[in-house]
Design a protein around this motif. Structure first.
Motif, PDB file in Angstrom:
ATOM      1  N   GLN A   1      12.680  -9.770   1.199  1.00 22.04           N
ATOM      2  CA  GLN A   1      12.575  -8.559   2.019  1.00 22.04           C
ATOM      3  C   GLN A   1      11.950  -7.397   1.216  1.00 22.04           C
ATOM      4  OE1 GLN A   1      14.372  -8.079   5.666  1.00 22.04           O
ATOM      5  NE2 GLN A   1      13.066  -9.861   5.325  1.00 22.04           N
ATOM      6  N   GLN A   2      12.279  -7.332  -0.059  1.00 20.59           N
ATOM      7  CA  GLN A   2      11.679  -6.304  -0.911  1.00 20.59           C
ATOM      8  C   GLN A   2      10.179  -6.529  -1.062  1.00 20.59           C
ATOM      9  OE1 GLN A   2      13.468  -3.645  -2.468  1.00 20.59           O
ATOM     10  NE2 GLN A   2      11.389  -2.872  -2.781  1.00 20.59           N
ATOM     11  N   ALA A   3       9.777  -7.786  -1.237  1.00 21.14           N
ATOM     12  CA  ALA A   3       8.356  -8.097  -1.383  1.00 21.14           C
ATOM     13  C   ALA A   3       7.576  -7.719  -0.126  1.00 21.14           C
ATOM     14  CB  ALA A   3       8.177  -9.586  -1.689  1.00 21.14           C
ATOM     15  N   ILE A   4       8.161  -7.985   1.034  1.00 21.16           N
ATOM     16  CA  ILE A   4       7.510  -7.607   2.290  1.00 21.16           C
ATOM     17  C   ILE A   4       7.396  -6.092   2.394  1.00 21.16           C
ATOM     18  CG2 ILE A   4       7.825  -7.566   4.798  1.00 21.16           C
ATOM     19  CD1 ILE A   4       9.178 -10.378   4.463  1.00 21.16           C
ATOM     20  N   GLY A   5       8.481  -5.383   2.084  1.00 18.96           N
ATOM     21  CA  GLY A   5       8.473  -3.924   2.183  1.00 18.96           C
ATOM     22  C   GLY A   5       7.548  -3.254   1.186  1.00 18.96           C
ATOM     23  N   ASP A   6       7.314  -3.903   0.060  1.00 18.33           N
ATOM     24  CA  ASP A   6       6.450  -3.317  -0.970  1.00 18.33           C
ATOM     25  C   ASP A   6       4.968  -3.478  -0.665  1.00 18.33           C
ATOM     26  OD1 ASP A   6       8.604  -2.481  -2.463  1.00 18.33           O
ATOM     27  OD2 ASP A   6       8.523  -4.151  -3.897  1.00 18.33           O
ATOM     28  N   PHE A   7       4.626  -4.371   0.263  1.00 18.87           N
ATOM     29  CA  PHE A   7       3.216  -4.648   0.549  1.00 18.87           C
ATOM     30  C   PHE A   7       2.583  -3.474   1.288  1.00 18.87           C
ATOM     31  CE2 PHE A   7       0.081  -6.419   3.630  1.00 18.87           C
ATOM     32  CZ  PHE A   7      -0.922  -6.676   2.707  1.00 18.87           C
ATOM     33  N   GLU A   8       1.481  -2.976   0.726  1.00 20.08           N
ATOM     34  CA  GLU A   8       0.755  -1.857   1.334  1.00 20.08           C
ATOM     35  C   GLU A   8      -0.741  -2.140   1.327  1.00 20.08           C
ATOM     36  OE1 GLU A   8       1.640   1.741  -0.769  1.00 20.08           O
ATOM     37  OE2 GLU A   8       3.650   1.948   0.132  1.00 20.08           O
ATOM     38  N   VAL A   9      -1.425  -1.583   2.290  1.00 22.31           N
ATOM     39  CA  VAL A   9      -2.883  -1.584   2.337  1.00 22.31           C
ATOM     40  C   VAL A   9      -3.329  -0.152   2.594  1.00 22.31           C
ATOM     41  CG1 VAL A   9      -4.934  -2.346   3.603  1.00 22.31           C
ATOM     42  CG2 VAL A   9      -3.103  -3.973   3.128  1.00 22.31           C
ATOM     43  N   LYS A  10      -4.228   0.339   1.756  1.00 25.19           N
ATOM     44  CA  LYS A  10      -4.743   1.699   1.892  1.00 25.19           C
ATOM     45  C   LYS A  10      -3.607   2.724   1.924  1.00 25.19           C
ATOM     46  CE  LYS A  10      -8.764  -0.047   4.427  1.00 25.19           C
ATOM     47  NZ  LYS A  10      -9.497  -0.089   5.714  1.00 25.19           N
ATOM     48  N   GLY A  11      -2.580   2.443   1.110  1.00 19.49           N
ATOM     49  CA  GLY A  11      -1.458   3.365   1.001  1.00 19.49           C
ATOM     50  C   GLY A  11      -0.468   3.314   2.141  1.00 19.49           C
TER      51      GLY A  11
ATOM     52  N   THR B   1       0.355 -16.667  11.708  1.00 19.28           N
ATOM     53  CA  THR B   1      -0.575 -15.909  12.530  1.00 19.28           C
ATOM     54  C   THR B   1      -1.732 -15.355  11.700  1.00 19.28           C
ATOM     55  OG1 THR B   1       0.465 -13.745  12.198  1.00 19.28           O
ATOM     56  CG2 THR B   1       1.435 -15.197  13.847  1.00 19.28           C
ATOM     57  N   THR B   2      -2.807 -15.028  12.381  1.00 22.96           N
ATOM     58  CA  THR B   2      -3.937 -14.430  11.677  1.00 22.96           C
ATOM     59  C   THR B   2      -3.586 -13.050  11.133  1.00 22.96           C
ATOM     60  OG1 THR B   2      -4.848 -13.527  13.743  1.00 22.96           O
ATOM     61  CG2 THR B   2      -5.617 -15.696  13.066  1.00 22.96           C
ATOM     62  N   SER B   3      -2.662 -12.343  11.788  1.00 14.74           N
ATOM     63  CA  SER B   3      -2.326 -10.991  11.328  1.00 14.74           C
ATOM     64  C   SER B   3      -1.643 -11.016   9.969  1.00 14.74           C
ATOM     65  CB  SER B   3      -1.447 -10.274  12.353  1.00 14.74           C
ATOM     66  OG  SER B   3      -0.251 -10.992  12.590  1.00 14.74           O
ATOM     67  N   THR B   4      -0.759 -11.975   9.753  1.00 15.50           N
ATOM     68  CA  THR B   4      -0.082 -12.042   8.460  1.00 15.50           C
ATOM     69  C   THR B   4      -1.038 -12.470   7.359  1.00 15.50           C
ATOM     70  OG1 THR B   4       0.698 -14.212   9.207  1.00 15.50           O
ATOM     71  CG2 THR B   4       2.273 -12.411   9.278  1.00 15.50           C
ATOM     72  N   GLN B   5      -1.989 -13.337   7.714  1.00 10.44           N
ATOM     73  CA  GLN B   5      -2.962 -13.801   6.721  1.00 10.44           C
ATOM     74  C   GLN B   5      -4.042 -12.755   6.464  1.00 10.44           C
ATOM     75  OE1 GLN B   5      -2.940 -16.241   4.738  1.00 10.44           O
ATOM     76  NE2 GLN B   5      -4.970 -17.066   4.340  1.00 10.44           N
ATOM     77  N   ASN B   6      -4.666 -12.252   7.538  1.00 11.85           N
ATOM     78  CA  ASN B   6      -5.812 -11.347   7.379  1.00 11.85           C
ATOM     79  C   ASN B   6      -5.427 -10.017   6.748  1.00 11.85           C
ATOM     80  OD1 ASN B   6      -7.310 -13.327   8.611  1.00 11.85           O
ATOM     81  ND2 ASN B   6      -7.559 -12.260  10.558  1.00 11.85           N
ATOM     82  N   SER B   7      -4.194  -9.596   6.931  1.00  7.10           N
ATOM     83  CA  SER B   7      -3.746  -8.326   6.347  1.00  7.10           C
ATOM     84  C   SER B   7      -3.588  -8.416   4.838  1.00  7.10           C
ATOM     85  CB  SER B   7      -2.415  -7.905   6.972  1.00  7.10           C
ATOM     86  OG  SER B   7      -1.400  -8.835   6.639  1.00  7.10           O
ATOM     87  N   GLY B   8      -3.489  -9.647   4.312  1.00  2.91           N
ATOM     88  CA  GLY B   8      -3.259  -9.834   2.884  1.00  2.91           C
ATOM     89  C   GLY B   8      -1.803 -10.001   2.514  1.00  2.91           C
ATOM     90  N   LEU B   9      -0.902 -10.036   3.514  1.00  2.00           N
ATOM     91  CA  LEU B   9       0.529 -10.131   3.215  1.00  2.00           C
ATOM     92  C   LEU B   9       0.855 -11.387   2.413  1.00  2.00           C
ATOM     93  CD1 LEU B   9       3.499  -9.150   3.657  1.00  2.00           C
ATOM     94  CD2 LEU B   9       3.535 -10.669   5.658  1.00  2.00           C
ATOM     95  N   PHE B  10       0.353 -12.533   2.845  1.00  2.00           N
ATOM     96  CA  PHE B  10       0.708 -13.769   2.156  1.00  2.00           C
ATOM     97  C   PHE B  10       0.154 -13.806   0.739  1.00  2.00           C
ATOM     98  CE2 PHE B  10       1.174 -15.877   6.512  1.00  2.00           C
ATOM     99  CZ  PHE B  10       2.554 -15.757   6.479  1.00  2.00           C
ATOM    100  N   ASP B  11      -1.042 -13.271   0.551  1.00  5.22           N
ATOM    101  CA  ASP B  11      -1.589 -13.204  -0.808  1.00  5.22           C
ATOM    102  C   ASP B  11      -0.691 -12.380  -1.714  1.00  5.22           C
ATOM    103  OD1 ASP B  11      -3.787 -14.737  -0.155  1.00  5.22           O
ATOM    104  OD2 ASP B  11      -5.077 -13.017   0.267  1.00  5.22           O
ATOM    105  N   ALA B  12       0.015 -11.417  -1.124  1.00  4.21           N
ATOM    106  CA  ALA B  12       0.881 -10.541  -1.911  1.00  4.21           C
ATOM    107  C   ALA B  12       2.246 -11.157  -2.186  1.00  4.21           C
ATOM    108  CB  ALA B  12       1.058  -9.198  -1.198  1.00  4.21           C
ATOM    109  N   ILE B  13       2.828 -11.863  -1.207  1.00  2.15           N
ATOM    110  CA  ILE B  13       4.224 -12.291  -1.375  1.00  2.15           C
ATOM    111  C   ILE B  13       4.397 -13.746  -1.802  1.00  2.15           C
ATOM    112  CG2 ILE B  13       4.940 -10.553   0.320  1.00  2.15           C
ATOM    113  CD1 ILE B  13       5.621 -12.882   2.250  1.00  2.15           C
ATOM    114  N   ILE B  14       3.448 -14.616  -1.470  1.00  2.68           N
ATOM    115  CA  ILE B  14       3.635 -16.030  -1.822  1.00  2.68           C
ATOM    116  C   ILE B  14       3.719 -16.243  -3.335  1.00  2.68           C
ATOM    117  CG2 ILE B  14       2.495 -18.293  -1.806  1.00  2.68           C
ATOM    118  CD1 ILE B  14       1.721 -17.753   1.114  1.00  2.68           C
TER     119      ILE B  14
END
Length: 259
Positions: A238-248, A21-34
């Motif tokens: 699951q840890q990588a997903i939980g650790d992902f933050e944007v603007k705190g 989805t665009t939400s997982t990509q645009n939020s930066g999640l994949f850049d953080a966990i892949i």
């Protein structure tokens, strides 16, 4: 020659194509966990970010090796129809209602999301809809139905675009819009928009990963895709997903263990 050899090795590195989805990509999640997944397995993930409906269609055609979307009913139907062999919860967040700070429809103090949608329709204030059969769009349409509203007319703008583009249009029009929280938090062009309504249980937004059918599409990279799926459910994933933050702010909440 060393550079050429390195380039060749990079070209030959194993990878999967993920429809998501665009939400997982645009939020930066994949850049953080892949990168964490790639470091662990040597497998890269090439993301095709589209609305959930389009992601289903890509996977249905066999043009992706794996699927990560957010429409649980659609995902379960996808499995039932034989296009995937397994679906698992991965993470969740929620949808939020955004609008102009002066809130002409008065949704800020609404007692439910359905009430808020009804107030927007009654006011005739502009509302921008993704209109793209995404998970967000499907959830939005369910809420109009719950409000007893068939949206249409000059006030309702179906854009056929992703979440970021829809938020940009809403900002330019001073319009209401429903967004996933992750894209809203990461969105910088807010202009006069504010988060006006949140917290209703119906705004819960579950994401699921699907293992695609080996029988339907034996040509896909199933062994590699299974490693991605299993990693998402693993303690490290699951840890990588939980650790992902944007603007705190934590944007996705892992819940594979809740199944």
């Amino acid at each position: 020659m060393v550079g050429a050899s390195s380039a060749l090795a990079q070209d030959e590195a194993p990878f999967i194509t993920l429809a998501s989805t665009t939400s997982t990509q645009n939020s930066g999640l994949f850049d953080a966990i892949i990168p964490t997944f790639t470091d662990s397995t040597g497998i890269d993930v090439h993301v095709v970010a589209v609305g959930t409906g389009q992601a289903f269609e890509i996977a249905r055609r066999g043009d992706a090796d794996s699927l990560l979307v957010h429409d649980t009913a659609g995902e379960e139907a996808f499995v039932a129809d034989g296009y995937a062999s397994q679906r698992d919860d991965v993470m969740y967040n929620d949808f939020v209602l955004i609008g102009p700070s002066d809130d002409p429809a008065g949704i800020r103090d609404a007692d439910s999301a359905a009430t808020a949608f009804g107030l927007i329709a009654k006011s005739g204030a502009p509302f921008t809809s993704r209109g793209d059969d995404s998970g967000t769009n499907r959830a939005e349409l369910r809420l109009w139905d719950a409000a007893g509203v068939e949206p249409g007319g000059d006030w309702y703008r179906e854009l056929g675009s992703g979440m970021g583009a829809t938020l940009n249009t809403a900002a330019g029009m001073d319009a209401y819009v429903m967004s996933d929280r992750a894209t809203w938090v990461a969105f910088d062009n807010r202009q006069n928009l504010e988060l006006l309504f949140e917290g209703d249980d119906v705004l819960f937004n579950q994401y699921g990963s699907l293992k695609l059918s080996r029988e339907r599409h034996p040509e896909l990279k199933h062994d590699l895709a299974d490693q991605w799926h299993d990693w998402l459910l693993s303690e490290q994933g699951q840890q990588a997903i939980g650790d992902f933050e944007v603007k705190g702010q934590q944007l996705f909440f892992p819940n594979a263990d809740a199944q």
